[in-house]
Design a protein around this motif. Structure first.
Motif, mmCIF file in Angstrom:
data_model
loop_
_atom_site.group_PDB
_atom_site.id
_atom_site.type_symbol
_atom_site.label_atom_id
_atom_site.label_comp_id
_atom_site.label_asym_id
_atom_site.label_seq_id
_atom_site.Cartn_x
_atom_site.Cartn_y
_atom_site.Cartn_z
ATOM 1 N N ARG A 66 -2.015 9.853 -4.083
ATOM 2 C CA ARG A 66 -2.372 8.553 -4.648
ATOM 3 C C ARG A 66 -3.027 7.654 -3.602
ATOM 4 O O ARG A 66 -4.021 6.986 -3.874
ATOM 5 C CB ARG A 66 -1.118 7.882 -5.210
ATOM 6 C CG ARG A 66 -0.649 8.507 -6.513
ATOM 7 C CD ARG A 66 0.685 7.962 -6.976
ATOM 8 N NE ARG A 66 0.927 8.319 -8.383
ATOM 9 C CZ ARG A 66 2.095 8.276 -8.983
ATOM 10 N NH1 ARG A 66 3.175 7.892 -8.281
ATOM 11 N NH2 ARG A 66 2.216 8.604 -10.251
ATOM 12 N N LEU A 67 -2.472 7.647 -2.407
ATOM 13 C CA LEU A 67 -3.022 6.793 -1.350
ATOM 14 C C LEU A 67 -4.388 7.299 -0.883
ATOM 15 O O LEU A 67 -5.282 6.505 -0.576
ATOM 16 C CB LEU A 67 -2.039 6.722 -0.185
ATOM 17 C CG LEU A 67 -0.717 6.000 -0.492
ATOM 18 C CD1 LEU A 67 0.244 6.132 0.686
ATOM 19 C CD2 LEU A 67 -0.972 4.537 -0.822
ATOM 20 N N GLN A 68 -4.566 8.606 -0.832
ATOM 21 C CA GLN A 68 -5.870 9.139 -0.454
ATOM 22 C C GLN A 68 -6.931 8.783 -1.489
ATOM 23 O O GLN A 68 -8.074 8.473 -1.139
ATOM 24 C CB GLN A 68 -5.786 10.648 -0.272
ATOM 25 C CG GLN A 68 -5.040 11.080 0.984
ATOM 26 C CD GLN A 68 -5.156 12.568 1.238
ATOM 27 O OE1 GLN A 68 -6.226 13.145 1.127
ATOM 28 N NE2 GLN A 68 -4.046 13.202 1.570
ATOM 29 N N SER A 123 1.992 -5.263 -4.041
ATOM 30 C CA SER A 123 2.603 -5.412 -2.710
ATOM 31 C C SER A 123 3.143 -4.077 -2.212
ATOM 32 O O SER A 123 2.967 -3.720 -1.038
ATOM 33 C CB SER A 123 3.723 -6.454 -2.753
ATOM 34 O OG SER A 123 3.213 -7.727 -3.089
ATOM 35 N N ALA A 124 3.800 -3.342 -3.103
ATOM 36 C CA ALA A 124 4.315 -2.030 -2.727
ATOM 37 C C ALA A 124 3.168 -1.093 -2.365
ATOM 38 O O ALA A 124 3.273 -0.294 -1.418
ATOM 39 C CB ALA A 124 5.139 -1.441 -3.878
ATOM 40 N N PHE A 125 2.084 -1.181 -3.095
ATOM 41 C CA PHE A 125 0.895 -0.378 -2.790
ATOM 42 C C PHE A 125 0.357 -0.708 -1.403
ATOM 43 O O PHE A 125 0.059 0.192 -0.598
ATOM 44 C CB PHE A 125 -0.178 -0.624 -3.849
ATOM 45 C CG PHE A 125 -1.557 -0.174 -3.436
ATOM 46 C CD1 PHE A 125 -1.847 1.179 -3.283
ATOM 47 C CD2 PHE A 125 -2.553 -1.105 -3.195
ATOM 48 C CE1 PHE A 125 -3.122 1.600 -2.893
ATOM 49 C CE2 PHE A 125 -3.818 -0.700 -2.811
ATOM 50 C CZ PHE A 125 -4.115 0.652 -2.650
ATOM 51 N N SER A 126 0.227 -1.993 -1.095
ATOM 52 C CA SER A 126 -0.313 -2.412 0.205
ATOM 53 C C SER A 126 0.573 -1.944 1.349
ATOM 54 O O SER A 126 0.082 -1.487 2.393
ATOM 55 C CB SER A 126 -0.471 -3.943 0.248
ATOM 56 O OG SER A 126 -1.436 -4.376 -0.686
ATOM 57 N N ARG A 127 1.899 -2.036 1.172
ATOM 58 C CA ARG A 127 2.815 -1.586 2.216
ATOM 59 C C ARG A 127 2.700 -0.079 2.428
ATOM 60 O O ARG A 127 2.660 0.400 3.570
ATOM 61 C CB ARG A 127 4.256 -1.972 1.858
ATOM 62 C CG ARG A 127 4.538 -3.461 1.924
ATOM 63 C CD ARG A 127 6.041 -3.734 1.888
ATOM 64 N NE ARG A 127 6.646 -3.264 0.631
ATOM 65 C CZ ARG A 127 6.749 -4.005 -0.463
ATOM 66 N NH1 ARG A 127 6.266 -5.250 -0.477
ATOM 67 N NH2 ARG A 127 7.326 -3.532 -1.552
ATOM 68 N N ALA A 128 2.663 0.679 1.332
ATOM 69 C CA ALA A 128 2.547 2.134 1.442
ATOM 70 C C ALA A 128 1.217 2.518 2.082
ATOM 71 O O ALA A 128 1.163 3.445 2.904
ATOM 72 C CB ALA A 128 2.682 2.771 0.058
ATOM 73 N N PHE A 129 0.153 1.832 1.713
ATOM 74 C CA PHE A 129 -1.169 2.105 2.270
ATOM 75 C C PHE A 129 -1.186 1.836 3.777
ATOM 76 O O PHE A 129 -1.717 2.638 4.558
ATOM 77 C CB PHE A 129 -2.207 1.218 1.570
ATOM 78 C CG PHE A 129 -3.634 1.572 1.868
ATOM 79 C CD1 PHE A 129 -4.362 2.375 1.004
ATOM 80 C CD2 PHE A 129 -4.272 1.093 3.016
ATOM 81 C CE1 PHE A 129 -5.685 2.701 1.274
ATOM 82 C CE2 PHE A 129 -5.584 1.412 3.299
ATOM 83 C CZ PHE A 129 -6.293 2.222 2.419
ATOM 84 N N ALA A 157 -3.904 -2.605 6.340
ATOM 85 C CA ALA A 157 -3.804 -2.987 4.936
ATOM 86 C C ALA A 157 -5.059 -2.579 4.174
ATOM 87 O O ALA A 157 -6.146 -2.500 4.761
ATOM 88 C CB ALA A 157 -3.589 -4.495 4.822
ATOM 89 N N PRO A 158 -4.962 -2.322 2.881
ATOM 90 C CA PRO A 158 -6.144 -1.928 2.106
ATOM 91 C C PRO A 158 -7.246 -2.975 2.124
ATOM 92 O O PRO A 158 -8.435 -2.630 2.109
ATOM 93 C CB PRO A 158 -5.585 -1.698 0.695
ATOM 94 C CG PRO A 158 -4.257 -2.366 0.667
ATOM 95 C CD PRO A 158 -3.741 -2.300 2.057
ATOM 96 N N ILE A 159 -6.877 -4.253 2.179
ATOM 97 C CA ILE A 159 -7.896 -5.304 2.179
ATOM 98 C C ILE A 159 -8.771 -5.219 3.425
ATOM 99 O O ILE A 159 -9.956 -5.564 3.391
ATOM 100 C CB ILE A 159 -7.224 -6.705 2.071
ATOM 101 C CG1 ILE A 159 -8.281 -7.787 1.833
ATOM 102 C CG2 ILE A 159 -6.411 -6.993 3.318
ATOM 103 C CD1 ILE A 159 -9.023 -7.642 0.534
#
Length: 299
Positions: A238-240, A268-274, A281-283
């Motif tokens: 998912r992250l890839q 937020s959970a997505f950003s932390r995992a990423f 961070a994804p941003i």
């Protein structure tokens, strides 16, 4: 456009068809193909474009289900599908870019609503394209069940989705050095199944059912062949995919939309995992991409 879900058996069979191209998309499993002597497979994001007139042999092992679209030669030319295929290199085997795999799932999920009304049946000689049906496959004939309100009754929808798919595909050929070398077929089947459902809730019980083994056996298989647990592998995929989507300057989706697209309900959970996976961070990836684009333009 004639469309059907098909299940293939392990006995090899072959045929050809002169008046239409065929596009084969995996919903579950791995389909081994040989098209005019060129070997390959359909699984996950890997699809096949079988040109009209080309003889092709096929077989599959274990649980499998594939969407097969018969694209009239004239329609393929008028809608640009044939041109996009040629632009991709003209190979019968293509792999859809990571960020555009949702186009494949869109096509497949558009038919999920029909499943309850379309029991799989063994193809009979009276079916359309008699030469392409064989005891090696079972078929759901969508033409007999899809009403006028079905999205699959609209060729424009299908062709539009296929243009997106083919427009973001690359040539892929089978080689003995692939990442899946040595991985059991049932595990390959599961990995391809998961790859098409990264935006959906997928649990251990679902994985075990598709792999046709117990949950403990599933954990053991992942540890032995992939060196990780099923859920960690799923999260990494998912992250890839999110990384690929963020790195595509053509993708204008918000971070929240991308998070949902790869199966995270909480941004937020997505950003932390990423950040744990890639170190930022994804941003930041999106900002860096934007800065690089501006630099290129200024030159």
């Amino acid at each position: 456009m004639p469309s059907s879900f098909r299940q293939y058996r392990s006995e090899a069979a072959s045929h050809s068809h002169d008046d239409f191209h065929q596009i084969i998309i995996a919903d579950l499993g791995v389909l081994d193909l040989e098209i005019e002597g060129r070997g390959g497979c359909v699984a996950g994001r890997k699809l096949a474009f079988v040109p009209a007139g080309d003889t092709h042999a096929y077989c599959a092992n274990g649980m499998n289900r594939f969407l097969v679209l018969d694209v009239d030669v004239g329609l393929a030319a008028r809608t640009g599908l044939e041109a996009l295929w040629q632009k991709s290199g003209g190979s019968p085997y293509l792999e859809v870019a990571t960020g555009y795999a949702n186009r494949l799932t869109g096509l497949l999920r558009g038919l999920e609503q029909q499943r309850a009304y379309a029991p799989i049946r063994t193809a009979a000689p009276s079916d359309r394209h008699e030469n392409q049906q064989s005891p090696n496959m079972s078929v759901i004939n969508l033409a007999s069940i899809a009403g006028s309100e079905s999205i699959f009754a609209d060729d424009r929808f299908i062709c539009g989705s296929l243009r997106d798919v083919l427009g973001h595909s690359i040539i892929v050929q089978r080689s003995d050095g692939t990442a899946n070398a040595g991985i059991p077929m049932r595990l390959q089947r599961l990995l391809g199944w998961i790859e098409l459902r990264l935006s959906e809730p997928v649990g251990i019980a679902d994985m075990a059912m598709v792999a046709a083994q117990s949950e403990s056996a599933l954990f053991a298989a992942f540890q032995r062949h992939l060196g990780t647990t099923p859920m960690r592998w799923l999260t990494d995929q998912r992250l890839q995919r999110a990384y690929a989507m963020l790195g595509d300057h053509r993708n204008t989706m918000t971070l929240g939309d991308i998070a949902r697209e790869v199966g995270f309900t909480d941004q937020s959970a997505f950003s932390r995992a990423f950040a744990r996976r890639f170190g930022h961070a994804p941003i930041m990836l999106r900002r860096n991409l934007g800065s690089a684009s501006k630099t290129i333009i200024s030159r």
